[in-house]
Design a protein around this motif. Structure first.
Motif, PDB file in Angstrom:
ATOM      1  N   ALA A 193       0.821  -1.209   0.000  1.00  0.00           N
ATOM      2  CA  ALA A 193       0.000   0.000   0.000  1.00  0.00           C
ATOM      3  C   ALA A 193       0.852   1.254   0.000  1.00  0.00           C
ATOM      4  O   ALA A 193       0.335   2.365   0.134  1.00  0.00           O
ATOM      5  CB  ALA A 193      -0.913   0.002   1.222  1.00  0.00           C
ATOM      6  N   ARG A 196       0.327   3.897  -4.085  1.00  0.00           N
ATOM      7  CA  ARG A 196      -1.046   3.667  -4.520  1.00  0.00           C
ATOM      8  C   ARG A 196      -1.176   3.888  -6.020  1.00  0.00           C
ATOM      9  O   ARG A 196      -0.763   4.922  -6.546  1.00  0.00           O
ATOM     10  CB  ARG A 196      -1.984   4.599  -3.748  1.00  0.00           C
ATOM     11  N   PRO A 202      -5.885  -0.258  -6.531  1.00  0.00           N
ATOM     12  CA  PRO A 202      -4.785   0.634  -6.136  1.00  0.00           C
ATOM     13  C   PRO A 202      -3.565  -0.057  -5.526  1.00  0.00           C
ATOM     14  O   PRO A 202      -2.519   0.574  -5.390  1.00  0.00           O
ATOM     15  CB  PRO A 202      -5.443   1.538  -5.097  1.00  0.00           C
ATOM     16  N   PHE A 203      -3.681  -1.335  -5.144  1.00  0.00           N
ATOM     17  CA  PHE A 203      -2.605  -1.995  -4.412  1.00  0.00           C
ATOM     18  C   PHE A 203      -1.999  -3.148  -5.214  1.00  0.00           C
ATOM     19  O   PHE A 203      -2.622  -3.686  -6.134  1.00  0.00           O
ATOM     20  CB  PHE A 203      -3.114  -2.557  -3.077  1.00  0.00           C
TER      21      PHE A 203
END
Length: 229
Positions: A193, A196, A202-203
C-alpha cells in the motif's frame, strides 16, 4: 526505519507459527487449502477465529474430531466445511459476517465494504490488535465477476514507513490459505500500500507465486469482547 507490528495472539518459534486458542494454548496455524475441503474464505475465517481465541485448535482438526452438530459451534463448523466447500463464486464476506454474528456471542464482528482505506485497516490490526479477513479482487474479477483473481486472506500485521506506528502504513502483512504455512516469518504474502496506483485496483498483492493489482472490496475484523493476551 521500517517498523513492523504483528497481532499479539500469534507467535513464531521453533514449533512454527502458532495462535493462542480458546483453551489458552498455543496451537499450530495449519490452514493451507487442501488440508480440508473449503473455500479460501472458510480457511481465512478459521484462522481468524483461532487468532481471536474464539475456538480451540482441536476444533479445526476434523480428521481427529468430527464437529458435534448438537452444539452451536459444531453446527457452524459443519456448515462451513461440509456444506459450503469448493464454492464456484467464492463465499461472500457479508454472508460470513452474518453467520459469525449468529454463532459467536463473545465476538464483535466488524464488516466493511469499499475497504481500500489503509488507515482503517491498520487501525483494526495495530490499535485493536485483531485479525482481519480481506477479500481481494483484480480488474478481471471486478469486470467479469467470476474471472480473474477473487481471493480471501487473513491480515495479521502492518509495516509502517517509520518507527512511529502512527505513521504511514506501507504494507498489510497477511496469511494466504492458498500458499504454504510460513516457517520463518509471520506472513506468506503482503499487500503493498506504499505506492497507490490509479484506477479501481490501487494496491499490489504479492506472494511467492507472483503479484497482482487488486482492490480490497470488503473485510471482516473479528474482535473478542474480552481479550486476555
Amino acid at each position: 526505519m521500517a517498523n513492523i507490528y504483528i497481532i499479539n495472539r500469534i507467535k513464531l518459534d521453533r514449533y512454527g507459527l502458532r495462535a493462542y486458542d480458546a483453551l489458552k494454548k498455543w496451537f499450530p496455524m495449519r490452514f493451507q487449502q487442501g488440508t480440508h475441503d473449503g473455500a479460501c474464505v472458510a480457511y481465512s475465517t478459521m484462522m481468524a477465529l483461532l487468532c481471536a481465541g474464539a475456538i480451540d485448535g482441536t476444533d479445526t482438526d476434523f480428521w481427529k474430531k468430527v464437529p458435534d452438530k448438537r452444539t452451536t459451534l459444531g453446527k457452524f463448523l459443519s456448515h462451513i466445511f461440509e456444506e459450503q466447500g469448493m464454492l464456484l463464486r467464492g463465499y461472500s464476506l457479508k454472508t460470513m459476517a452474518c453467520e459469525l454474528r449468529s454463532n459467536f456471542d463473545n465476538l464483535v464482528i466488524h464488516y466493511k465494504t469499499k475497504a481500500n482505506d489503509v488507515v482503517q485497516l491498520s487501525d483494526f490490526i495495530q490499535r485493536k490488535g485483531v485479525p482481519v479477513i480481506l477479500r481481494l479482487r483484480d480488474q478481471l474479477a471486478l469486470d467479469n465477476n467470476i474471472c480473474g483473481l477473487d481471493h480471501a486472506v487473513l491480515a495479521i500485521g502492518v509495516e509502517y514507513a517509520s518507527y512511529e506506528m502512527d505513521g504511514t502504513a506501507v504494507k498489510i502483512l497477511c496469511l494466504d490459505p492458498g500458499n504454504k504455512t510460513p516457517k520463518t516469518t509471520y506472513w506468506n504474502c503482503f499487500i503493498d500500500a506504499g505506492r497507490r496506483n490509479s484506477g479501481d485496483c490501487p494496491f499490489w498483492y504479492v506472494t511467492n507465486e507472483g503479484s497482482w493489482r487488486v482492490e480490497v472490496t470488503e473485510f471482516i475484523a473479528i474482535e473478542p469482547i474480552n481479550m486476555d493476551v
